[in-house]
Motif scaffolding. Structure first.
Motif, mmCIF file in Angstrom:
data_model
loop_
_atom_site.group_PDB
_atom_site.id
_atom_site.type_symbol
_atom_site.label_atom_id
_atom_site.label_comp_id
_atom_site.label_asym_id
_atom_site.label_seq_id
_atom_site.Cartn_x
_atom_site.Cartn_y
_atom_site.Cartn_z
ATOM 1 N N VAL C 231 0.798 -1.218 0.000
ATOM 2 C CA VAL C 231 0.000 0.000 0.000
ATOM 3 C C VAL C 231 0.835 1.275 0.000
ATOM 4 O O VAL C 231 0.456 2.287 -0.587
ATOM 5 N N TRP C 232 1.982 1.216 0.641
ATOM 6 C CA TRP C 232 2.775 2.441 0.779
ATOM 7 C C TRP C 232 3.464 2.818 -0.520
ATOM 8 O O TRP C 232 3.855 3.954 -0.716
ATOM 9 N N LEU C 233 3.662 1.858 -1.393
ATOM 10 C CA LEU C 233 4.626 2.076 -2.481
ATOM 11 C C LEU C 233 4.205 3.126 -3.505
ATOM 12 O O LEU C 233 4.980 4.050 -3.775
ATOM 13 N N PRO C 234 3.013 3.047 -4.082
ATOM 14 C CA PRO C 234 2.733 3.964 -5.191
ATOM 15 C C PRO C 234 2.875 5.421 -4.790
ATOM 16 O O PRO C 234 3.520 6.207 -5.494
ATOM 17 N N ASP C 235 2.298 5.775 -3.645
ATOM 18 C CA ASP C 235 2.394 7.174 -3.233
ATOM 19 C C ASP C 235 3.835 7.582 -2.993
ATOM 20 O O ASP C 235 4.292 8.609 -3.497
ATOM 21 N N ALA C 236 4.537 6.747 -2.232
ATOM 22 C CA ALA C 236 5.897 7.124 -1.848
ATOM 23 C C ALA C 236 6.751 7.334 -3.083
ATOM 24 O O ALA C 236 7.462 8.326 -3.201
ATOM 25 N N TYR C 237 6.671 6.411 -4.017
ATOM 26 C CA TYR C 237 7.561 6.516 -5.165
ATOM 27 C C TYR C 237 7.078 7.529 -6.184
ATOM 28 O O TYR C 237 7.844 7.966 -7.033
ATOM 29 N N THR C 238 5.807 7.895 -6.118
ATOM 30 C CA THR C 238 5.356 8.915 -7.064
ATOM 31 C C THR C 238 5.799 10.294 -6.608
ATOM 32 O O THR C 238 6.245 11.111 -7.414
ATOM 33 N N TYR C 239 5.655 10.542 -5.321
ATOM 34 C CA TYR C 239 5.909 11.907 -4.871
ATOM 35 C C TYR C 239 7.374 12.166 -4.563
ATOM 36 O O TYR C 239 7.792 13.311 -4.466
ATOM 37 N N ALA C 240 8.154 11.106 -4.407
ATOM 38 C CA ALA C 240 9.566 11.318 -4.095
ATOM 39 C C ALA C 240 10.259 11.991 -5.274
ATOM 40 O O ALA C 240 9.793 11.899 -6.407
ATOM 41 N N PRO C 241 11.358 12.693 -5.001
ATOM 42 C CA PRO C 241 12.115 13.259 -6.123
ATOM 43 C C PRO C 241 12.595 12.121 -7.025
ATOM 44 O O PRO C 241 12.882 11.033 -6.544
ATOM 45 N N SER C 242 12.678 12.409 -8.304
ATOM 46 C CA SER C 242 12.928 11.295 -9.224
ATOM 47 C C SER C 242 14.259 10.615 -8.994
ATOM 48 O O SER C 242 14.372 9.401 -9.136
#
Lengths: 499, 81, 500, 149, 126, 90
Positions: C231-242
């Motif tokens: 559950v945590w992954l999509p948000d975390a990796y979308t909003y993190a700096p690339s």
């Protein structure tokens, strides 16, 4: 059988890949240089391929192993008669197509020509790789290269229709590829090897139902590319592509590659004996006959010239597969030879369609009345090609059909003889009206002014191909010994498979 | 290692834990949490791990409570649950 | 055999550099970046040296503080560690090179701390890989996680909240892992992996060991974002700096997969995981749903980065499926996919980073004309997309091939089907993007505001420091695929757990 | 929020208390060998003394005593001491963190060298933990003030 | 009874852990989640410490260590120091995570002016 | 959500309680944890490190590398806080 180690197959492959890179870096600005690369590469490629013919005709096999991909499976090229046959055909027609496409693209002032030529070169790379691949795995690699590099060509126009065509193309072909992938995996799991062996290597490796299923997935997988009938839908849709691409798709690389792969699987993976044992040859033959008849009917109903040609292609490809499925010496020879025969004739027809489009922007048959008077050379070639496909005696199509008919008699299945004859009737029925109308009907008013023969770049390949299909009809072994290669391939298959 | 004392401490710890997550005011919640840490520290000392107890006393009951309070003062005390 | 100091150097060099970089930044800020690159290069060198050593001499032991295991901490490097070690170090070097433009433009004042955390993150991941002690693994897991939380949180709008969520899940995962360690400790009294694997077989009947195993698997599954725990992954990796995403996405999940393999087949013996409890079966079903779920949800995304994040979930499913199939081919596929997927994901996220750096929106409808502005980047994108789909000769195909073979060997036709179907779904996903990039839909041309916005996006090709890693990744994707046979025969076949 | 409030009693008590707290912190670090405590606990106590300083005065007070930059230096110096001792052992020919090799540069026997090495790393841990506590506290507490200015 | 006295410590640690776990996944307020996280971690520490205790043993510091009386030290006299060491590390990890979490909380509050999960999600959807 | 959480918690708790039945009793001097690795720490600490506090000797010497990791963790936390919320005056 002698095996000869040589780098030539790899060189032949690299030529087009390197040319593609040159094309890419030369770019849009230096058009002449860019197109020079295309021409140069096609000529060089053909000469390398042609230089291998004498050796192969002597019964040698040229092999080139690079490195191991899997345990027991190498990245390997192996040139036998059958592969070389297809390679010669593809590289010979590439010369014609590249000359023609230069004329066509310039005539239409099309956009993104760099991408076009780049992908074109890569598609040829894929086709040649398929021809030379020594095992299923290598074949699959190039099969996918061919699939992917053709996608930008199909969608080249970038209209929504073109993109839809491209999507459909991809959807069908990738689904097919997935099936092949699966069947390849099963094959490997069963036997632990994937090398092509004339006469097949699957005998006795699994239970009968499993092998039948495997055969079905293989045929459906490669059948998408070969446009067998329930899987053909992408082919007419892909007609939105520029004409050289259609020619490439239909006459040279893509669908022929599909047919080639089907033949490879039928004859070199399963082998005649297994097909006989499991009665699969009959199933395949009926499947092909179904395609032949239905596609003939579809073709009659088309008004768009290129679509009609497309269904004619489907028809003829199924004839080739039928030949292979019959498994008699003449049928196999005829089938293989029909690969080349159909290639030369169909490319003529497509070139003509393209030339008409460039000059008049007309695509529908009903609008072409009387055009033959304006473009006599072009339409004359069309007539030759059409006659050839219908199997008129002095032309190349006659030879292949003759052998196919003989083959069906040899196989003692008289049904398929009728199927072949019906197909000839269909051919006449859908081509004759075009020829008749274009020469003998009155020219429409709007066509009267300003229509003339297309540029030399386009007319020359047309005429050349038309002449070739006559010459090959008179002497099937002219220039590159197509017929001899075909019969030698047949001997390999039947000789060791004991069919 | 007297199990009666141990049990009493454990019960206190439990009570503090439940209290600190049910209290609506975050500041008191933080304080109760400090108390929780303190009982925890006693418990560990009772079990014989003095070093851990020492650490918990200085970190859990000390510094991290301060951090907590500072953070709550910086943000908000209100909480719906 | 303790003659070789490489195993410790591979950790200590980035670790000390992380500390020194703070001091260095105090003296001269501009030196930080070259210093970081230099230390990452040293790491790559050491890890390569270890791999070489391992190939020639076999397993490598290093006793920290010269205490014999199980009393001290031991570094135990076998081909599996060395293989993952090289992947981690090489990819982090390349991403490190590519991170510069983003850091200099987004957080110029804090660049020192960014580089420091970057190094710490890399150290954490490397530490997880080399260690032979279950508790030491936990410590490095926490270093990596903490650095990860912070790095994610410096991203855009939603990043802190996403990072907080990640932290909650990550802590649950780490705590479960720790609990597993505790359960094993209470039953055996040891923390050393090799020692544990000797002691455990006598205790396989114990419920506590069973629970420990369950906790290990669940904890690691959370860390590697396996399906119901992703559950945590999509948000975390979308909003993190690339640049952060392109470090974390390929590596943390892969390192998690490594830990999973290590626990299931190293600490516990394969026959426990396969026969005593049906762990592998459960795992492969989780993977089954992960693949389907990841692909299907990715279909619904318009944001490229988020889409790739969902694809990542599916890719993790592949690895877990390979592990769960528990036969030779499946594990080969899983290990190969660890490498391939790391390359693909690093490349894709770096490309997204380059695009955002040049001011393009991530909405894929607005990619029209991108191939003119960033031709090389987009070519790399096509290559990595083809690899994800599984089209040869890109590397994704080869790992998929082994996975399919593994599924066929296990006679799990449903898994074969899902592997194949996911290929098709991936094709839809990526060709959709490719269409937007390369074939400008004429009808939609008018919807994009032509003048102002297009000129604002007038960035050209990605900056050189990003372009070089992108090109290298693309080349690696192509060559690693073709060379996979060689890689397997040199390294991976030795990296398989015993009895496979 | 942590407003500069003037309370003479608290300020005086703290001023007297803080040196003792710090002394105790140092004792805990140094005496970790034979009694509960060690680098970590001592470091926390030292850090807590500074936190107490700014709770009783205000944030500027601590910045006067210990600038943020110096704090960052402390932060890394502590861990460098720790990792550095390990490196020294490595360079002297032993394994990483094998303190007994310190005997080559210290006039003691190996067991004693281990003891000294332990003391060295305790100091490193202490320095780092102190700096970390101060640093985190300052970051949490001073954020809003600087936002305003 | 034997069973109860021997195991109640573990039971209580489980209850504590479940309280923390519930707060982490069930509570909406981020601060509450954080407290839950801490309870969760301390309960694990409690478990570890419990594993290290020994009946009839004393704290793990050698008495009269510096007076040079090197009596033979028997293992049953002292408690098992290893879990204590591990838990020291775990406490440090706990406080570090806690610090970072508070920093994140501040950032979140600065952006959304609230610490309630539902409200943040609502604000973000806008 | 709360219901789901409650169910998940109860399930996990039940599972954990089930697991405790096989555990050695609390404070059992003959549990494996007290017999396998730790005796050496207790018996040899004076001989090998000359540190009476076993926790310190294990912490800083036998498992000194863990402590380096622990220090790095807290260092990481500090750097993380600086990176996240410290404002640098221009």
């Amino acid at each position: 059988m002698d095996i000869l180690y040589s780098d030539k197959p790899m060189l032949a492959l690299l030529v087009s890949a390197v040319a593609a890179m040159f094309i890419l870096f030369t770019g849009e600005r230096r058009r002449n240089l860019r197109e020079f690369w295309t021409l140069l590469a096609s000529v060089v490629k053909f000469s390398i391929v042609a230089s291998m013919i004498p050796l192969v005709l002597k019964g040698k096999i040229i092999e080139c192993t690079l490195f191991h991909l899997l345990p027991g499976v190498a990245f390997q090229f192996r040139v036998d008669a059958f592969g070389l046959f297809f390679a010669t055909l593809a590289s010979a027609l590439w010369i014609a197509t590249s000359v023609y496409s230069i004329g066509y693209m310039r005539g239409l002032q099309a956009h993104s020509q760099t991408r076009f030529f780049f992908c074109f070169a890569f598609a040829l790379h894929g086709a040649l790789g398929i021809a030379f691949a020594g095992n299923l795995f290598t074949l699959f690699i190039f099969y996918e290269i061919l699939t992917v590099s053709t996608f930008p060509l199909v969608a080249h126009k970038e209209t929504s229709e073109a993109i839809r065509g491209g999507r459909k193309y991809l959807a069908y072909l990738l689904t097919g590829a997935v099936l092949i992938f699966f069947s390849m995996g099963v094959t490997y799991a069963l036997t632990g090897k994937l090398d092509f062996v004339a006469g097949g290597f699957l005998q006795g490796s699994g239970s009968d139902p499993l092998l039948r299923l495997l055969f079905a997935t293989f045929i459906f997988g490669f059948g998408t590319k070969a446009a067998l009938m329930p899987l053909h839908e992408w082919l007419p849709t892909a007609m939105v592509a520029p004409t050289p691409v259609s020619a490439l798709l239909h006459a040279v690389a893509v669908v022929k590659a599909g047919v080639f792969c089907v033949l490879r699987v039928v004859l070199y993976v399963f082998g005649p004996k297994l097909l006989y044992d499991l009665d699969l040859w009959l199933a395949l033959a009926y499947f092909a006959s179904f395609t032949i008849i239905v596609s003939g009917m579809f073709a009659l109903a088309q008004d768009n010239l290129k679509r009609r040609l497309a269904f004619s292609t489907i028809n003829n490809l199924a004839i080739i597969i039928l030949g292979a499925a019959l498994l008699s010496p003449s049928a196999i020879t005829g089938g293989i030879f029909h690969l080349a025969a159909h290639g030369f004739m169909k490319i003529t027809l497509f070139f003509v369609a393209g030339a008409i489009y460039v000059k008049t922007h007309k695509e529908n048959i009903s609008e072409l009345d009387g055009i033959g008077k304006k473009m006599p050379i072009t339409l004359g070639s069309f007539a030759i090609g059409a006659m050839g496909i219908a199997g008129t005696p002095p032309l190349v199509g006659f030879i292949s059909k003759w052998y196919l008919c003989l083959g069906s008699l040899e196989a003692k299945e008289i049904v398929f003889l009728f199927v072949l004859l019906i197909s000839v009737l269909f051919d006449i029925a859908y081509f004759f009206p075009i020829v008749y109308n274009s020469f003998f009907k009155k020219t429409k008013d709007e066509m009267k002014s300003g229509i003339q023969e297309a540029s030399m770049f386009m007319v020359a390949p047309i005429v050349l191909c038309a002449i070739l299909s006559i010459v090959l009809g008179l002497s099937p072994n002219a220039f590159v010994h197509f017929f001899e290669m075909a019969s030698s391939a047949m001997k390999n298959i039947l000789g060791s498979g004991g069919g | 290692m007297v199990w009666q004392l141990n049990l009493i401490l454990l019960l206190f710890v439990l009570i503090c834990a439940i209290a600190s997550i049910t209290v609506k005011d975050l500041l008191s919640s933080a304080i109760i949490f400090g108390v929780y840490s303190f009982f925890m520290c006693l418990l560990w000392a009772e079990m014989g791990s003095v070093d851990v107890a020492f650490t918990e006393a200085s970190v859990g009951a000390g510094v991290s409570t301060i951090f907590f309070i500072v953070a709550i003062l910086k943000t908000t005390r209100r909480s719906k649950d | 055999m303790t003659a070789s100091p490489f195993p410790i150097l591979v950790i200590v060099v980035p670790l000390i550099s992380a500390f020194l970089i703070i001091l260095l930044g105090w003296l001269k800020k501009s030196l930080c970046y070259p210093f970081m690159i230099a230390s990452l290069m040293a790491t790559v060198f050491f890890s390569m040296a270890i791999l070489r050593w391992i190939i020639h001499h076999g397993t490598l032991h290093y006793y920290l503080g010269n205490w014999d295991p199980p009393w001290g901490i031991e570094y135990l490097i076998d081909p599996l560690n060395a293989f993952v070690l090289v992947i981690v170090s090489v990819i982090s070097l390349l991403i490190g090179i590519g991170s510069k433009p983003m850091v200099e433009s987004d957080i110029p004042r804090k660049s020192i701390y960014f580089y420091c955390l970057f190094l710490l993150q890399v150290t954490g991941l490397l530490g997880i890989v080399v260690t032979g002690d279950v508790f030491n693994l936990y410590v490095f897991l926490e270093i990596a996680s903490l650095a990860g939380y912070a790095l994610i949180a410096i991203g855009e709008e939603g990043a802190p909240f996403a990072s907080f969520n990640y932290m909650i899940y990550g802590t649950i995962g780490a705590c479960f892992y720790l609990l597993g360690v505790g359960y094993l400790y209470i039953m055996t009294g040891s923390l050393n992996m090799a020692d544990l694997s000797k002691l455990l077989p006598d205790l396989y009947a114990s419920k506590v060991v069973l629970m420990a195993f369950a906790f290990f698997v669940v904890g690691v599954a959370i860390k590697m974002a396996l399906f119901p725990l992703h559950v945590w992954l999509p948000d975390a990796y979308t909003y993190a700096p690339s640049s952060v995403t392109s470090l974390l996405a390929p590596l943390t999940t892969k390192v998690g997969a490594y830990v999973l393999i290590r626990i299931m087949y190293g600490v516990f013996k394969p026959n426990f995981s396969i026969e005593v409890i049906p762990a592998t079966t459960i795992l492969s079903w989780m993977a089954f749903f992960a693949i389907l779920f990841g692909c299907v949800l990715a279909l619904g995304q318009r944001d490229l980065k988020r889409m790739v994040a969902y694809v990542l979930i599916a890719e993790i499913g592949y690895i877990a499926l390979g592990v769960g199939l528990a036969n030779r081919n499946g594990l080969l596929g899983a290990l190969l996919h660890i490498m391939n997927d790391a390359l693909m994901m690093a490349c894709l996220f770096l490309i997204v980073g380059a695009m955002t750096y040049r001011g393009w929106p991530r909405q894929m409808e607005r990619f029209t004309g991108l191939h003119r502005k960033m031709p090389i980047t987009m070519a790399a994108f096509v290559i990595s997309a083809l690899s994800v789909i599984g089209i040869p000769p890109a590397c994704g195909f080869f790992s998929k091939w082994y996975l399919v073979l593994g599924a066929i060997d296990a006679e799990q036709w449903l898994f074969v089907a899902v592997l194949l179907i996911s290929s098709l779904l991936n094709a839809i996903l990526f060709f959709r993007v490719i269409e937007y990039v390369y074939f400008e839909p004429v009808a939609k041309e008018s919807e994009v505001k032509p003048s102002e916005e297009r000129t604002k996006f007038m960035g050209n090709e990605a900056p050189l420091t990003m372009l070089i890693p992108i090109i290298l990744f693309a080349l690696a994707i192509l060559s690693v695929g073709l060379l996979s046979g060689t890689i397997i025969s040199l390294v991976i076949q030795f990296a398989l757990p015993a009895n496979f | 929020m942590i407003s500069p409030f003037e309370d003479v009693i608290i300020q005086t008590v703290c001023r007297i208390l803080i040196p003792f707290i710090q002394l105790y912190g140092l004792y805990v670090i140094a005496h970790g060998h034979s009694s509960p405590g060690g680098g970590f606990q001592g470091g926390v106590i030292l850090g807590a003394s500074f936190i107490l300083l700014c709770l009783s005065y205000d944030l500027q007070e601590i910045k006067k005593r210990l600038s943020q930059r110096a704090n960052v230096i402390f932060l890394s110096v502590g861990v460098i001491i720790y990792a550095g001792i390990g490196i020294v052992c490595l360079l002297l020919g032993g394994n990483y963190l094998d303190y007994s090799w310190l005997r080559q540069i210290l006039p003691v026997d190996p067991v004693e060298a281990r003891s000294i090495g332990i003391f060295g790393i305790e100091v490193g841990v202490g320095v780092t933990v102190m700096a970390v506590m101060i640093s985190i506290f300052l970051d949490l507490a001073s954020e809003e003030e600087q936002k305003g200015s | 009874m034997e069973q109860v006295i021997g195991k109640y410590n573990y039971w209580i640690y489980i209850i504590l852990m479940m309280i923390g776990f519930y707060a982490m996944i069930g509570k909406k307020n981020l601060v509450k989640k954080l407290i839950g996280m801490n309870i969760f971690q301390t309960s694990i520490i409690l478990f570890f410490i419990s594993t290290g205790s020994k009946k009839g043993a004393t704290i793990p510091i050698v008495s009269n260590g510096h007076e040079g009386i090197h009596r033979a030290i028997e293992a049953f006299q002292y408690m098992n120091p290893l879990p204590h060491v591990l838990m020291l590390t775990a406490i440090v990890v706990m406080v570090s995570t806690f610090g970072v979490a508070l920093a994140l909380l501040l950032m979140i509050y600065r952006r959304y002016q609230t610490l309630d999960e539902d409200e943040i999600l609502r604000l973000r959807r806008k | 959500m709360k219901l789901v959480a409650l169910i998940a918690v109860c399930l996990t708790g039940a599972l954990l309680l089930y697991g405790t039945t096989d555990m050695p009793n609390w404070g059992d001097p003959n549990s494996p944890a007290s017999l396998h690795v730790s005796p050496r720490y207790i018996e040899k600490t004076m001989e090998e490190t000359a540190v009476p506090n076993m926790v310190t000797s294990v912490l800083a010497d036998y498992r000194g590398y863990d402590t380096l990791g622990e220090t790095t963790v807290i260092f990481t936390a500090a750097i993380a806080c600086i990176l996240l919320i410290r404002r640098f005056s221009p």
